[in-house]
Write a protein that holds these residues in place. Structure first.
Motif, PDB file in Angstrom:
ATOM      1  N   GLN A   1       0.978  -1.351  -0.016  1.00  0.00           N
ATOM      2  CA  GLN A   1       0.025   0.192   0.045  1.00  0.00           C
ATOM      3  C   GLN A   1       0.917   1.354   0.056  1.00  0.00           C
ATOM      4  O   GLN A   1       0.326   2.280  -0.601  1.00  0.00           O
ATOM      5  N   ASN A   2       2.211   1.017   0.649  1.00  0.00           N
ATOM      6  CA  ASN A   2       2.955   2.264   0.637  1.00  0.00           C
ATOM      7  C   ASN A   2       4.002   1.890  -0.772  1.00  0.00           C
ATOM      8  O   ASN A   2       5.025   1.680  -0.598  1.00  0.00           O
TER       9      ASN A   2
ATOM     10  N   ASP B   1       2.247  -0.240   6.553  1.00  0.00           N
ATOM     11  CA  ASP B   1       1.593  -1.448   5.652  1.00  0.00           C
ATOM     12  C   ASP B   1       2.393  -2.740   5.878  1.00  0.00           C
ATOM     13  O   ASP B   1       3.577  -2.757   5.551  1.00  0.00           O
TER      14      ASP B   1
ATOM     15  N   CYS C   1      -8.351   5.300  -6.251  1.00  0.00           N
ATOM     16  CA  CYS C   1      -9.034   3.999  -6.345  1.00  0.00           C
ATOM     17  C   CYS C   1      -9.202   3.695  -4.698  1.00  0.00           C
ATOM     18  O   CYS C   1      -8.298   3.906  -3.983  1.00  0.00           O
TER      19      CYS C   1
ATOM     20  N   GLU D   1      -8.076   6.532   7.044  1.00  0.00           N
ATOM     21  CA  GLU D   1      -7.938   7.485   6.016  1.00  0.00           C
ATOM     22  C   GLU D   1      -9.328   8.326   6.327  1.00  0.00           C
ATOM     23  O   GLU D   1      -9.027   9.951   6.525  1.00  0.00           O
TER      24      GLU D   1
ATOM     25  N   TYR E   1      -4.318   2.902  -1.098  1.00  0.00           N
ATOM     26  CA  TYR E   1      -4.138   3.970  -0.018  1.00  0.00           C
ATOM     27  C   TYR E   1      -3.642   5.178  -0.383  1.00  0.00           C
ATOM     28  O   TYR E   1      -2.568   5.463  -1.016  1.00  0.00           O
ATOM     29  N   ASN E   2      -4.555   6.121  -0.090  1.00  0.00           N
ATOM     30  CA  ASN E   2      -3.889   7.589  -0.216  1.00  0.00           C
ATOM     31  C   ASN E   2      -4.727   8.325   0.935  1.00  0.00           C
ATOM     32  O   ASN E   2      -5.875   8.625   0.576  1.00  0.00           O
ATOM     33  N   VAL E   3      -3.985   8.971   1.665  1.00  0.00           N
ATOM     34  CA  VAL E   3      -4.593   9.593   2.772  1.00  0.00           C
ATOM     35  C   VAL E   3      -5.344  10.729   2.515  1.00  0.00           C
ATOM     36  O   VAL E   3      -6.370  11.169   2.877  1.00  0.00           O
ATOM     37  N   LYS E   4      -4.945  11.310   1.287  1.00  0.00           N
ATOM     38  CA  LYS E   4      -5.605  12.643   0.965  1.00  0.00           C
ATOM     39  C   LYS E   4      -6.919  12.203   0.030  1.00  0.00           C
ATOM     40  O   LYS E   4      -7.692  13.165  -0.455  1.00  0.00           O
ATOM     41  N   LYS E   5      -7.028  11.010  -0.095  1.00  0.00           N
ATOM     42  CA  LYS E   5      -8.356  10.557  -1.006  1.00  0.00           C
ATOM     43  C   LYS E   5      -8.592  11.434  -2.198  1.00  0.00           C
ATOM     44  O   LYS E   5      -9.481  11.976  -2.374  1.00  0.00           O
TER      45      LYS E   5
END
Lengths: 371, 422
Positions: A125-126, B155, A288, B141, A292-296
């Motif tokens: 995910q990272n 992760d 998507c 998130e 993972y992307n904290v900023k969405k």
């Protein structure tokens, strides 16, 4: 001509088994690719035909021996089809573990379907830092080892070629998406067929057919949409769902659907090593729910795309029990409200036979948009 | 009426105060202090993190970041009867009731910032690790968006292979140090190797004592009621990197050993049957699920939690591998073998599986795995539907019927064995 091409897409989309039999009759080996992202380029380069396995609309029976009722029906129907022999003859299935339910699919597959090898693809995910890219590459190397056991052979030059074939297909699909936005005479069902058929044809064949369609459509002035909408979700191929879109004059001017445009947004970049390049492609992917992307950024992408394409509203098609999408929905809802963009939520399931609730929901949404 | 109440009060036995030297007192204090101390630290302007349960605690402990554990908080809220109320708040904002109830409770708390059933300090940063599930990523998130605070993501992917690969160790190690550096930058802190060594020592000490204490169920009768583990586990989640956790766990171990020597147990009934409980507890129905077993003389002698928090390691690499090997991060075969060992080591006669509506990953291959465990151990398996925190997903009648069925099979098995021996 357009009609003939669309008929071909429909034929392929409706008969994946016939496609599989055709490839196997040609002496090719088929590898199934489960949602959401698999390294198709790699599978293709090793001499296999990758075929999408996103399940089917059906009643679940045998899958219940393995899965509790609250797992998503896409995954359950993939298992059901596997147990019932619908994929018989496939050499393997590659299952990435990008959501919790997909993790369990691989584990159940090993015991439920003994004649089709399970190949896991573990993504990080990272994925953007160097250590993430190295881990993606290690995952691909694991897939290579498993495919070599099935008679495939890894060759860097072949992967360079496959990466290029896939990039070309991506470009065609992105272009098609733009062209279709201006052609409301292409129905939601036909649009679905075009995207769905991509999972069941080699990319070379599909690109050729898509390019033909684009060429034909560009010769004509498209019909303007009555109700342009953006559709978001994992899967929107249910014929009854698309029939409802058509009934209410909703034209899909862009999609944020995992089984559709999300597949084609990111190309394999140029790198010295093609496997590194493929790992960098994954690092570059975004927008998507399972990445993972904290900023969405996906949330703003939907709003921006809807505005850019002149959509009057957004329809979120929620696959029942899909956690990643259910979490994102709340943020999408807020962003649409803030942008004064009407939004509707409808819930779908592979086992669904009654679409009246969706029909009522979208009928009301249509009325709201027409006001 | 008033007289009746008075009479009832008179008959009600006053609760005996706990011995402050007892494990129960010490563990309870550590668990409750964990929340209170962090609230106090927040008031003093210290950085606070919300942390997922299997995030390497060695990082915040070494850096001196105060912690609160949303899963632990949600369990407390659910056990005190407020699970549904909090879930309703999240659902009103658009969260599906199919989403993990811990997440719904936590997101509701992020909005309300208070819940009398279990308050926590509001966070300055989120420390997320997905070695228990990917749902955690989405949950954090959204917390990050709602609270407008940074999130640090460590992760640890689900491992489809039996052993942890070197590639995975390298990947997680890279993230470990990235997380450390991000936290140093965020709060102006400095990593201290000596402190790290001390913290790992505490963590291993607590883990060793926990593993040994839970292993005392090897004796028949077991010196403890397995439901104790569900409570004591909170300390392993929230405080395993603290010195007092190790000390309290060692007291627990000592008490269990003494119980065995004296023929005593915290299971307050005759132990007729011994089962393994699979899954997270049904916190809203802890009493009902416990009573359903105890009334039948069934002691839940072990659970995978006995193994889950055994973070005992001798090197940095081993620590990383331990975090890559927590129950929900490992494949079916490894998960099965760990449970088979627990069943065999603890003379388990039946397996009771909680099909937890909140946890797709834990329940997703449980049917196949429990079939295999049942076959390998020659024990009956039964499951019931429930939820870790949403009371709407549990039926006491179904639970009772299933437990009764399990008991009857165990009874039959006992009779068969007795017949053969005779």
């Amino acid at each position: 001509m357009v009609k003939d091409i669309l008929a071909k897409f429909h034929e392929v989309a409706a008969s994946p088994r016939a496609q599989m039999d055709k490839y196997m009759a040609e002496g090719k080996k088929v590898v199934l690719t489960a949602p959401v992202y698999t390294p198709e380029e790699l599978i293709h380069s090793m001499g296999f035909v990758p075929m999408g396995a996103w399940g089917a609309d059906m009643e679940l029976n045998r899958a219940k021996e393995y899965c509790p009722a609250f797992l998503c029906s896409i995954v359950q129907s993939i298992l059901e089809l596997g147990i019932k022999g619908a994929y018989k003859g496939a050499s393997a299935i590659v299952i990435p573990s990008l959501c919790d339910t997909l993790k369990t699919l691989g584990e159940n597959w090993k015991y439920a379907v003994d004649d089709i090898k399970f190949i896991p693809m573990t993504y990080p995910q990272n994925r953007k830092p160097d250590y993430g890219i190295a881990f993606t590459k290690a995952g691909y190397e694991r897939v290579i080892r498993d495919l070599e056991e099935l008679g495939g052979k890894y060759d860097a030059a072949a992967l360079v070629e496959s990466n290029s074939i896939y990039n070309k297909h991506n470009a065609s699909m992105r272009k098609l998406d733009e062209v279709l936005a201006a052609h409301a005479e292409i129905t939601a069902s036909q649009r679905s067929d075009i995207f769905k058929s991509a999972f069941f044809m080699t990319k070379e064949e599909h690109t050729e057919l898509v390019d033909q369609l684009i060429e034909e459509l560009e010769k004509t002035e498209g019909t303007a949409a009555k109700l342009p909408v953006v559709v978001s979700g994992i899967l929107t191929d249910a014929p009854q769902l698309n029939a409802v879109f058509e009934e209410f004059g909703m034209h899909i001017v862009a999609d944020d659907v995992a089984a559709q445009s999300r597949q084609y947004r990111t190309d394999v970049p140029e790198c010295d090593d093609p496997l590194d390049a493929l790992a960098v492609k994954f690092a570059n992917m975004d927008n998507c729910s399972v990445l993972y992307n904290v900023k969405k950024p996906r949330v703003q992408w939907i709003v921006d795309t809807a505005k850019a394409r002149g959509a009057k509203g957004v329809v979120v098609v929620m696959t029942k029990f899909c956690d990643p999408e259910e979490f994102d929905y709340v943020m999408i809802k807020k962003a649409c409200e803030a942008a004064d963009l009407p939004l509707a939520l409808v819930e779908v399931d592979r086992q669904m036979v009654q679409f009246e609730q969706i029909r009522t929901n979208l009928e009301t949404f249509r009325d709201m948009l027409m006001m | 009426m008033a007289e009746e109440v008075k009479k009832a009060e008179e008959v009600k036995k006053p609760r005996k105060p706990l011995d402050p030297n007892s494990a129960k007192y010490k563990l309870g204090k550590i668990a409750s202090d964990a929340f209170a101390n962090t609230i106090e630290a927040k008031k003093q302007g210290k950085p606070v993190a919300w942390v997922s349960s299997n995030f390497p605690v060695e990082i915040p402990e070494t850096l001196g970041i105060w912690t609160a554990y949303p899963e632990n908080q949600a369990a407390g809220i659910a056990a005190r009867g407020a699970g549904e109320r909090m879930c309703n708040v999240a659902e009103a904002d658009g969260y599906s009731n199919d989403i993990c109830a811990y997440a719904r409770i936590s997101l509701a708390y992020a909005k309300l910032k208070e819940c009398p059933e279990q308050d926590v300090a509001m966070p300055d940063v989120l420390l997320c690790c997905n070695n228990i599930c990917n749902c955690m990523i989405k949950w954090y998130e959204n917390l990050s968006q709602e609270l407008n605070i940074p999130m640090i993501m460590l992760d640890i992917p689900f491992n489809p292979d039996y052993e942890v690969s070197d590639a995975q160790v390298a990947y997680v190690t890279g993230q470990f140090w990235d997380a450390v550096h991000q936290l140093e930058d965020l709060f102006g802190l400095k990593w201290d190797d000596k402190k790290f060594e001390e913290v790992t020592g505490f963590s291993c000490r607590a883990s060793r004592a926990w593993l040994e204490a839970t292993a005392q169920a090897k004796y028949t009768p077991s010196p403890f009621n397995g439901f104790d583990l569900l409570n004591h586990m909170a300390v392993m989640v929230t405080a395993r990197g603290k010195e007092e956790a190790g000390e309290a766990m060692e007291t627990l171990l000592k008490e269990y050993k003494e119980n065995h020597e004296k023929g005593e147990s915290t299971f307050r009934a005759e132990e007729k049957y011994r089962v393994m409980f699979e899954g997270i507890a049904c916190w809203p129905y802890l009493r009902a699920t416990s009573r359903g077993l105890k009334d039948r003389g069934i002691n839940m002698v072990t659970t995978i939690y006995a193994d889950a928090f055994g973070f005992d390691y001798n090197s940095f690499d081993e620590m990383i591998r331990a975090y890559c090997s927590v129950p929900n991060a490992i494949n079916l075969e490894k998960s099965r073998d760990k449970r088979v060992k627990l069943c065999k080591d603890n003379n388990v006669e039946g397996l009771l599986v909680h099909t937890n509506r909140s946890c797709k990953l834990w329940s997703g291959f449980m049917a196949e795995m429990s079939r295999q465990i049942g076959e390998e151990c020659g024990i009956p398996v039964t499951s019931f539907d429930g939820d870790q925190a949403d009371p709407r997903n549990f039926s006491e009648a179904q639970y009772d019927t299933r437990v009764q069925g399990l008991m009857e099979i165990m009874e039959g098995n006992k009779a068969d064995r007795a017949g053969k021996e005779a």
